[in-house]
Design a protein around this motif. Structure first.
Motif, PDB file in Angstrom:
ATOM      1  N   VAL A 221      -6.816  12.154   6.914  1.00  0.00           N
ATOM      2  CA  VAL A 221      -7.654  11.417   5.964  1.00  0.00           C
ATOM      3  C   VAL A 221      -7.550   9.928   6.269  1.00  0.00           C
ATOM      4  CG1 VAL A 221      -8.093  10.889   3.538  1.00  0.00           C
ATOM      5  CG2 VAL A 221      -7.342  13.192   4.193  1.00  0.00           C
ATOM      6  N   ASP A 222      -8.698   9.295   6.469  1.00  0.00           N
ATOM      7  CA  ASP A 222      -8.739   7.873   6.812  1.00  0.00           C
ATOM      8  C   ASP A 222      -8.942   6.989   5.589  1.00  0.00           C
ATOM      9  OD1 ASP A 222      -8.764   8.221   9.783  1.00  0.00           O
ATOM     10  OD2 ASP A 222     -10.663   9.227   9.336  1.00  0.00           O
ATOM     11  N   TYR A 223      -9.712   7.485   4.628  1.00  0.00           N
ATOM     12  CA  TYR A 223     -10.163   6.631   3.523  1.00  0.00           C
ATOM     13  C   TYR A 223     -10.252   7.454   2.243  1.00  0.00           C
ATOM     14  CZ  TYR A 223     -13.745   4.168   0.676  1.00  0.00           C
ATOM     15  OH  TYR A 223     -14.450   3.589  -0.335  1.00  0.00           O
ATOM     16  N   VAL A 224      -9.778   6.891   1.151  1.00  0.00           N
ATOM     17  CA  VAL A 224      -9.944   7.485  -0.175  1.00  0.00           C
ATOM     18  C   VAL A 224     -10.847   6.577  -0.992  1.00  0.00           C
ATOM     19  CG1 VAL A 224      -8.834   8.179  -2.331  1.00  0.00           C
ATOM     20  CG2 VAL A 224      -7.691   8.631  -0.141  1.00  0.00           C
ATOM     21  N   ASN A 225     -12.031   7.083  -1.356  1.00  0.00           N
ATOM     22  CA  ASN A 225     -12.855   6.381  -2.328  1.00  0.00           C
ATOM     23  C   ASN A 225     -12.298   6.775  -3.692  1.00  0.00           C
ATOM     24  OD1 ASN A 225     -15.126   6.051  -4.349  1.00  0.00           O
ATOM     25  ND2 ASN A 225     -16.028   5.064  -2.557  1.00  0.00           N
ATOM     26  N   ALA A 226     -11.544   5.862  -4.277  1.00  0.00           N
ATOM     27  CA  ALA A 226     -10.778   6.168  -5.480  1.00  0.00           C
ATOM     28  C   ALA A 226     -11.659   6.203  -6.721  1.00  0.00           C
ATOM     29  CB  ALA A 226      -9.682   5.120  -5.657  1.00  0.00           C
ATOM     30  N   HIS A 227     -11.171   6.922  -7.729  1.00  0.00           N
ATOM     31  CA  HIS A 227     -11.840   6.863  -9.028  1.00  0.00           C
ATOM     32  C   HIS A 227     -11.776   5.429  -9.540  1.00  0.00           C
ATOM     33  CE1 HIS A 227     -13.638   8.491 -12.575  1.00  0.00           C
ATOM     34  NE2 HIS A 227     -12.634   8.143 -13.359  1.00  0.00           N
ATOM     35  N   GLY A 228     -10.610   4.799  -9.448  1.00  0.00           N
ATOM     36  CA  GLY A 228     -10.450   3.360  -9.617  1.00  0.00           C
ATOM     37  C   GLY A 228     -11.292   2.696 -10.685  1.00  0.00           C
TER      38      GLY A 228
ATOM     39  N   THR B  12      -2.867   5.721  -8.176  1.00  0.00           N
ATOM     40  CA  THR B  12      -2.021   5.234  -7.079  1.00  0.00           C
ATOM     41  C   THR B  12      -0.805   6.140  -6.898  1.00  0.00           C
ATOM     42  OG1 THR B  12      -2.724   2.936  -7.385  1.00  0.00           O
ATOM     43  CG2 THR B  12      -0.597   3.295  -6.304  1.00  0.00           C
ATOM     44  N   MET B  13      -0.153   6.495  -7.989  1.00  0.00           N
ATOM     45  CA  MET B  13       1.020   7.369  -7.917  1.00  0.00           C
ATOM     46  C   MET B  13       0.638   8.729  -7.346  1.00  0.00           C
ATOM     47  SD  MET B  13       2.803   6.349 -11.569  1.00  0.00           S
ATOM     48  CE  MET B  13       4.221   7.420 -11.372  1.00  0.00           C
ATOM     49  N   ALA B  14      -0.522   9.240  -7.754  1.00  0.00           N
ATOM     50  CA  ALA B  14      -0.977  10.543  -7.261  1.00  0.00           C
ATOM     51  C   ALA B  14      -1.217  10.515  -5.753  1.00  0.00           C
ATOM     52  CB  ALA B  14      -2.244  10.973  -7.998  1.00  0.00           C
ATOM     53  N   ILE B  15      -1.841   9.449  -5.281  1.00  0.00           N
ATOM     54  CA  ILE B  15      -2.089   9.318  -3.837  1.00  0.00           C
ATOM     55  C   ILE B  15      -0.765   9.300  -3.081  1.00  0.00           C
ATOM     56  CG2 ILE B  15      -2.954   7.741  -2.054  1.00  0.00           C
ATOM     57  CD1 ILE B  15      -5.194   6.976  -4.106  1.00  0.00           C
ATOM     58  N   LYS B  16       0.219   8.587  -3.605  1.00  0.00           N
ATOM     59  CA  LYS B  16       1.521   8.522  -2.934  1.00  0.00           C
ATOM     60  C   LYS B  16       2.238   9.872  -2.991  1.00  0.00           C
ATOM     61  CE  LYS B  16       2.945   4.638  -5.008  1.00  0.00           C
ATOM     62  NZ  LYS B  16       3.742   3.410  -5.266  1.00  0.00           N
TER      63      LYS B  16
ATOM     64  N   HIS C  36       2.048   8.539   4.630  1.00  0.00           N
ATOM     65  CA  HIS C  36       0.689   8.219   5.088  1.00  0.00           C
ATOM     66  C   HIS C  36      -0.100   7.436   4.042  1.00  0.00           C
ATOM     67  CE1 HIS C  36      -2.992   8.492   7.369  1.00  0.00           C
ATOM     68  NE2 HIS C  36      -3.601   9.191   6.419  1.00  0.00           N
ATOM     69  N   ALA C  37       0.336   7.476   2.770  1.00  0.00           N
ATOM     70  CA  ALA C  37      -0.380   6.754   1.714  1.00  0.00           C
ATOM     71  C   ALA C  37      -0.530   5.277   2.058  1.00  0.00           C
ATOM     72  CB  ALA C  37       0.340   6.913   0.380  1.00  0.00           C
ATOM     73  N   HIS C  38       0.460   4.701   2.723  1.00  0.00           N
ATOM     74  CA  HIS C  38       0.426   3.274   3.033  1.00  0.00           C
ATOM     75  C   HIS C  38      -0.364   2.975   4.303  1.00  0.00           C
ATOM     76  CE1 HIS C  38       3.066   2.026  -0.233  1.00  0.00           C
ATOM     77  NE2 HIS C  38       3.722   3.150  -0.018  1.00  0.00           N
ATOM     78  N   GLN C  39      -0.803   4.024   5.008  1.00  0.00           N
ATOM     79  CA  GLN C  39      -1.712   3.838   6.147  1.00  0.00           C
ATOM     80  C   GLN C  39      -3.169   4.075   5.748  1.00  0.00           C
ATOM     81  OE1 GLN C  39       1.612   5.256   7.021  1.00  0.00           O
ATOM     82  NE2 GLN C  39       1.717   3.065   7.454  1.00  0.00           N
ATOM     83  N   LEU C  40      -3.366   4.663   4.587  1.00  0.00           N
ATOM     84  CA  LEU C  40      -4.708   4.951   4.098  1.00  0.00           C
ATOM     85  C   LEU C  40      -5.419   3.687   3.643  1.00  0.00           C
ATOM     86  CD1 LEU C  40      -4.214   8.023   1.718  1.00  0.00           C
ATOM     87  CD2 LEU C  40      -5.777   7.947   3.661  1.00  0.00           C
ATOM     88  N   ALA C  41      -6.727   3.660   3.836  1.00  0.00           N
ATOM     89  CA  ALA C  41      -7.569   2.684   3.147  1.00  0.00           C
ATOM     90  C   ALA C  41      -7.996   3.315   1.827  1.00  0.00           C
ATOM     91  CB  ALA C  41      -8.787   2.344   3.995  1.00  0.00           C
ATOM     92  N   VAL C  42      -7.813   2.585   0.742  1.00  0.00           N
ATOM     93  CA  VAL C  42      -8.180   3.065  -0.596  1.00  0.00           C
ATOM     94  C   VAL C  42      -9.030   1.984  -1.247  1.00  0.00           C
ATOM     95  CG1 VAL C  42      -7.332   3.788  -2.869  1.00  0.00           C
ATOM     96  CG2 VAL C  42      -5.993   4.323  -0.807  1.00  0.00           C
ATOM     97  N   SER C  43     -10.236   2.322  -1.665  1.00  0.00           N
ATOM     98  CA  SER C  43     -11.025   1.295  -2.357  1.00  0.00           C
ATOM     99  C   SER C  43     -11.797   1.905  -3.512  1.00  0.00           C
ATOM    100  CB  SER C  43     -11.986   0.587  -1.398  1.00  0.00           C
ATOM    101  OG  SER C  43     -13.104   1.383  -1.069  1.00  0.00           O
TER     102      SER C  43
END
Length: 412
Positions: A297-304, A315-319, A325-332
């Motif tokens: 997974v390269d990118y998470v389009n977050a509910h945010g 954020t906690m769920a992604i981690k 790998h959570a810290h290598q992901l792009a999340v926006s």
């Protein structure tokens, strides 16, 4: 029997940042916001002053005036987005395939403005003056119903109403319908037009809306100074179809949908489960369904949403799910520009996810100024990023504890 592969061949959108997909995408990449001072309600009556309204929308470009008068605004948005998506897919719906073309469009609230208008008429003029179209204009499934009628699509026809997860659930459910052979094509996504006095009153009473009066800063996902979401409206729809039909008709393929995970928190009517436990399970289910490794997974389009608990717990769920790998992901969170389209959010964000894969660009989280120690991932702050994007996860979470994750992949 092996499950059928499902691809995306058409996109349609009506949004606060553009009334078609290309305009929306250009503005998203440029970081342009669709948020302004609210005009649909008297802002002096409410602590929230801003909203993400659709501008300059003309339904008569898509249906005649007589038909439009029978549709609430959320349905008008859906019909417009559906006609755009079908045209984009170059999909002809006729007697040869109409029974195999389904529609699955979610809405969290449905015809809220119709309900308000008719209730006012009821109080002022009595029950005999209530429109005979009141119920079929108000009910949330009527976006799907009208799209079916307008396009002649006679396959499975449904609507997932799961609050702010409605659009994403509808795409996932449409994906399943094709996989199991209930349809070959699906028009799927979400539609919402909630900017009305009652909806504004309800969300402000729940202290969910931002009270920041600066439209340029009100929606600030993952920022330490976030104070609530900004209500938006519109529709985002995809054309999903079997890989076989897409290849047979030489369709342009934007990408493939490969994973769908959905869970319930069983926790609270509005607050997410502590630590994002339910969201984490949905994400893991989507990854398992896709049959991919976490680091693909390269990118998470977050509910945010720009609310305190959502952004922290997502954020906690992604981690939890992605580990190192959570810290290598792009999340926006593109809600920083579009606002929160409630039941249409998952539809719009699926369109954005597919465009990200197609063009190898990750949209930014705008208005990101002050880091929050509890939100410590790479949120692609303030500027879109050009990078290889092969796999995108799109998250949607809703009141009632609904959690959905969708996974889109570059078509090979």
């Amino acid at each position: 029997m092996s499950e059928r592969r499902v691809v995306v061949t058409g996109l349609g959108a009506v949004t606060p940042v553009g009334n078609n997909v290309e305009t929306m995408w250009e503005n998203i990449l440029a970081g342009k916001s669709g948020i302004g001072l609210v005009t649909r309600v008297n802002r002096d009556d409410f602590p929230a002053k801003v909203a993400a309204e659709v501008k300059d929308f003309d339904v008569l470009e898509y249906v005649d005036k007589k038909e439009a008068r029978k549709m609430d605004l959320f349905t008008q948005y859906a019909v417009a987005a559906a006609k755009m998506a079908v045209a984009d897919a170059k999909l002809t719906i006729d007697d040869s395939n109409r029974d195999d073309v389904g529609v699955w469009i979610g809405s969290g609230i449905g015809g809220m403005q119709t309900w308000e208008d008719q209730h006012t008429k009821f109080l002022e003029k009595g029950p005999r003056r209530v429109s005979p179209f009141f119920v079929p204009m108000m009910i949330p499934d009527m976006a799907a119903g009208q799209v079916s009628i307008q396009l002649g699509a006679r396959g499975i026809n449904s609507c997932s109403t799961t609050a702010c997860a409605s659009g994403a659930n509808s795409i996932g459910d449409a994906f399943r319908a094709i996989q199991r052979g209930d349809a070959a094509y699906m028009i799927a996504g979400g539609a919402e037009a909630p900017i009305s006095n009652m909806a504004f009153a309800g969300f402000t009473s729940a202290k969910a809306l931002s009270t920041n009066e600066d439209p340029s800063k009100a929606s600030r996902p993952f920022d330490k100074n976030r104070d609530g979401f900004v209500m938006g409206e519109g529709s985002g729809l995809l054309i999903l179809e079997t890989l076989e039909t897409a290849l047979e008709r030489g369709a342009h393929i934007y990408g493939e949908i490969v994973g769908y995970g959905a869970t319930g928190d069983a926790y609270h009517i509005t607050a997410p489960a502590e630590g994002g436990e339910g969201a984490a399970r949905a994400m893991q289910k989507a990854i398992d369904d896709a049959g991919i490794a976490h680091d693909e997974v390269d990118y998470v389009n977050a509910h945010g949403t720009s609310t305190d608990l959502n952004d922290k717990y997502e954020t906690m769920a992604i981690k939890t799910v992605f580990g190192d790998h959570a810290h290598q992901l792009a999340v926006s969170s593109t809600k920083s520009m579009t606002g929160h389209l409630l039941g249409a959010a998952g539809g719009i964000e699926a369109v954005i996810a597919v465009k990200s894969i197609k063009y190898n660009i990750i949209p930014a989280t705008t208005n990101y100024e002050t880091p929050d120690p509890e939100c410590d991932l790479d949120y692609v702050p303030n500027e879109a990023r050009k990078q290889e994007v092969n796999v995108v996860m799109s998250n949607s979470l809703g009141f009632g504890g609904h959690n959905v994750a969708l996974i889109f992949k570059k078509y090979e």
